[in-house]
Design an enzyme around this catalytic site. Structure first.
Site, mmCIF file in Angstrom:
data_model
loop_
_atom_site.group_PDB
_atom_site.id
_atom_site.type_symbol
_atom_site.label_atom_id
_atom_site.label_comp_id
_atom_site.label_asym_id
_atom_site.label_seq_id
_atom_site.Cartn_x
_atom_site.Cartn_y
_atom_site.Cartn_z
ATOM 1 N N GLU A 185 -39.860 21.447 -60.912
ATOM 2 C CA GLU A 185 -39.166 22.015 -59.748
ATOM 3 C C GLU A 185 -39.666 21.300 -58.512
ATOM 4 O O GLU A 185 -40.876 21.204 -58.292
ATOM 5 C CB GLU A 185 -39.452 23.511 -59.583
ATOM 6 N N GLU A 232 -44.056 29.528 -64.098
ATOM 7 C CA GLU A 232 -44.955 29.884 -62.984
ATOM 8 C C GLU A 232 -45.841 31.095 -63.281
ATOM 9 O O GLU A 232 -45.857 32.080 -62.535
ATOM 10 C CB GLU A 232 -44.137 30.141 -61.706
HETATM 11 P P1 P53 Z 1 -36.521 30.349 -53.763
HETATM 12 C C1 P53 Z 1 -41.737 31.025 -54.129
HETATM 13 C C2 P53 Z 1 -40.961 32.170 -53.971
HETATM 14 C C3 P53 Z 1 -40.114 32.550 -55.008
HETATM 15 C C4 P53 Z 1 -40.089 31.843 -56.195
HETATM 16 O O1 P53 Z 1 -37.683 29.612 -54.536
HETATM 17 C C5 P53 Z 1 -40.866 30.720 -56.338
HETATM 18 C C6 P53 Z 1 -41.669 30.279 -55.293
HETATM 19 C C7 P53 Z 1 -42.439 29.003 -55.386
HETATM 20 O O2 P53 Z 1 -43.726 29.160 -55.736
HETATM 21 O O3 P53 Z 1 -40.870 30.049 -57.478
HETATM 22 C C8 P53 Z 1 -39.893 29.097 -57.849
HETATM 23 O O4 P53 Z 1 -35.375 30.490 -54.687
HETATM 24 C C9 P53 Z 1 -39.131 29.655 -59.012
HETATM 25 C C10 P53 Z 1 -37.652 29.544 -58.880
HETATM 26 C C11 P53 Z 1 -37.233 29.658 -57.430
HETATM 27 C C12 P53 Z 1 -37.864 28.511 -56.671
HETATM 28 O O5 P53 Z 1 -39.256 28.628 -56.726
HETATM 29 O O6 P53 Z 1 -37.094 31.630 -53.328
HETATM 30 O O7 P53 Z 1 -39.555 29.129 -60.249
HETATM 31 O O8 P53 Z 1 -37.055 30.503 -59.715
HETATM 32 O O9 P53 Z 1 -35.853 29.689 -57.241
HETATM 33 C C13 P53 Z 1 -37.444 28.421 -55.220
HETATM 34 O O10 P53 Z 1 -36.165 29.450 -52.603
#
Ligand code: P53
Length: 510
Positions: free
Chosen positions: A406, A199
């Protein structure tokens, strides 16, 4: 004739070391910045404590830079979720067996940089760390599960931040490429699919880039409340970020070059957060605004897949009075070594409003909610059709193989009296998204390599640090403060995904 899903489609699951692995001080591993982030929630952001130049303690939230000269610290009486996470480090055999039984064809995981190079700039790698991943890959291959390895997933050796100022410093390119060369060489016969950086479009500030601010006083920084890692950066922070991300993209291109020299069969992808964005209305300013906002994400894919900065990048940089510093040879390395495929995360869509979205960010992610869509308990709109939209959008634009690495839903799971977990909401989300993905492949003709569900087993949330925001098909007995037996248990969704994989998606299309 109706086309089917490709036979070799990579059905799988995805995790990241800082959210799953634990064992943070075992096996010679060094400290990473993710080890310094406290737990939080949707209303109380995760923090990093630091000592400023005058010896006072204070904290920043995710996405911010540290004040000039400050050093991050581990504080007593704080809970740090990454230290144990859900303990893949000691449970990998059991967990991989469960994944194999679910039928996973691939498993996306990240390597922890400080397990291989504890300081990031060490002369020699840590053999114990290398051995750990040998064991993990061997275990996966035993069950014919293809490893898909993210080299950098929200991961920064603390030493590289303390001593070099993180990715603001071009020398990080050398440390990262040495790390890549080490793991490519060691695992060249075990791992074929690689992702250089997770990301890249949402990285920023101290946690993920190791950046310190030019200012000693950050009290007036405009931080969006409760927005996890997503904040709107002040100009100066944005300039530091753009330069750091340039260094990262150069590093990624070098990784592509070195990787293919080590094994010509490697498939090395870039990876962006590309949840979708819609205009809030058909007002032309909303429509063009949404498009312009989307470019803040495309920017990085344009560089990494097409091999050069797009013309509109100048306009984005101008908004922050930023001038990119390039070294001799940078243009050539970007042009000559683009990514082989395009991996992305998709969770939701958001809307862009010309009157100002509540949570607009520099990475082209996160806007407002959508009146037509239901939301998860964490306020993420659920939009399966949006996945078909994004798959087409990206394939039309790049014409490179796509990989959904993801997709998933964070939710609170309840254990019934008979100890079962009936997560029908998760099954519903899963099935709807896979149906749309199927349409994109079989009807629209999108070239898609695979699909990895985020968090096939419960792991710590990146944005909030919570355990109760669960994504898994497999439950892990652990609460927000790390209490619990760590026992693993299959949820109802486990069987739903198993069936989808077994039938190559056909069970949803009778
Ligand atoms: P969580 C949003 C916020 C934080 C991480 O998020 C994010 C995103 C999405 O754009 O990125 C991905 O755990 C990331 C993962 C993460 C997943 O989103 O906050 O690549 O590491 O766990 C889900 O619910």
């Amino acid at each position: 004739m109706k086309k089917r899903f490709p036979k070799n489609f990579l059905w799988g699951g995805a995790t990241a070391a800082n959210q799953y692995e634990g064992g943070y001080n075992e096996g010679g591993r060094g400290l990473a910045l993710s080890d310094l982030i406290t737990n939080g929630s949707n209303s109380s952001p995760r923090k990093i404590y630091y000592m400023d130049t005058k010896g006072n303690e204070n904290s920043i939230i995710l996405g911010m830079s540290l004040p000039k000269g400050a050093k991050s610290i581990l504080k007593e009486n704080q809970y740090y979720p990454s230290h144990k996470a859900t303990d893949f480090y000691h449970h990998y055999k059991e967990d991989i067996k469960l994944m194999a039984e679910m039928g996973l064809k691939c498993y996306r995981m990240s390597i922890s940089w400080t397990r291989i190079f504890p300081n990031g700039d060490d002369a020699l790698p840590n053999e114990e760390g290398l051995k750990f991943y040998d064991s993990v890959f061997d275990e996966l291959l035993k069950y014919n599960i293809e490893p898909v390895v993210t080299i950098l997933h929200f991961d920064m050796p603390k030493h590289l931040a303390d001593v070099y100022g993180g990715w603001a410093n071009r020398r990080l390119i050398d440390f990262y490429t040495k790390y890549c060369e080490t793991v490519f060489t060691r695992y060249k016969d075990k791992v074929k699919y690689w992702i250089t950086i997770n990301e890249i479009n949402v990285l920023g500030g101290y946690w993920t880039l190791g950046l310190n601010s030019a200012s000693e006083d950050l009290t007036d920084v405009n931080v969006e409340k409760g927005a996890g890692i997503h904040i709107k950066l002040p100009d100066e922070e944005a300039r530091a970020k753009f330069q750091a991300l340039h260094h990262l993209m150069i590093a990624s291109s070098y990784a592509n070059k070195i990787g293919h020299e080590i094994n010509a069969d490697f498939k090395i992808g870039c990876m962006l957060a590309l949840s979708g964005i819609y205009p809030a209305t058909c007002h032309p300013d909303d429509v063009f605004g949404a498009y312009d906002f989307r470019r803040r994400a495309y920017l990085y894919a344009d560089v990494m897949l097409r091999g050069y900065y797009p013309s509109y990048s100048e306009a984005i940089f101008d908004e922050y009075n930023f001038t990119l510093q390039k070294a001799d040879g940078d243009d050539e390395i970007l042009r000559d070594f683009p990514s082989d495929y395009f991996a992305f995360s998709y969770y939701r869509t958001t809307t862009y409003n010309r009157n100002g979205a509540k949570t607009v960010t520099t990475g082209g992610q996160q806007g407002d909610s959508n009146p037509y869509l239901e939301e998860t308990p964490w306020g993420w709109p659920i939009d399966a059709k949006g996945l078909r939209f994004v798959l087409n959008e990206l394939y039309d634009r790049y014409q490179k193989p796509l990989f959904i690495v993801e997709n998933g839903m964070g939710n609170v799971d309840a254990m019934e009296d008979d100890n079962s977990i009936n997560d029908d909401y998760r099954i519903d989300y899963l099935e709807k998204h896979i149906k749309e993905m199927y349409e994109a492949v079989t009807v629209d003709g999108v070239d898609l390599m695979g699909y990895t569900w985020w968090g096939p087993i419960d792991i710590v949330s990146a944005g909030t640090g919570e355990m109760k925001k669960r994504y898994g098909f497999i439950y892990v007995d652990m609460d927000d403060l790390g209490n619990g037996t760590l026992e693993r248990k299959k949820k109802k969704s486990y069987y739903a995904y198993k069936n989808i994989i077994e039938t190559n998606g056909e069970c949803l299309h009778k």
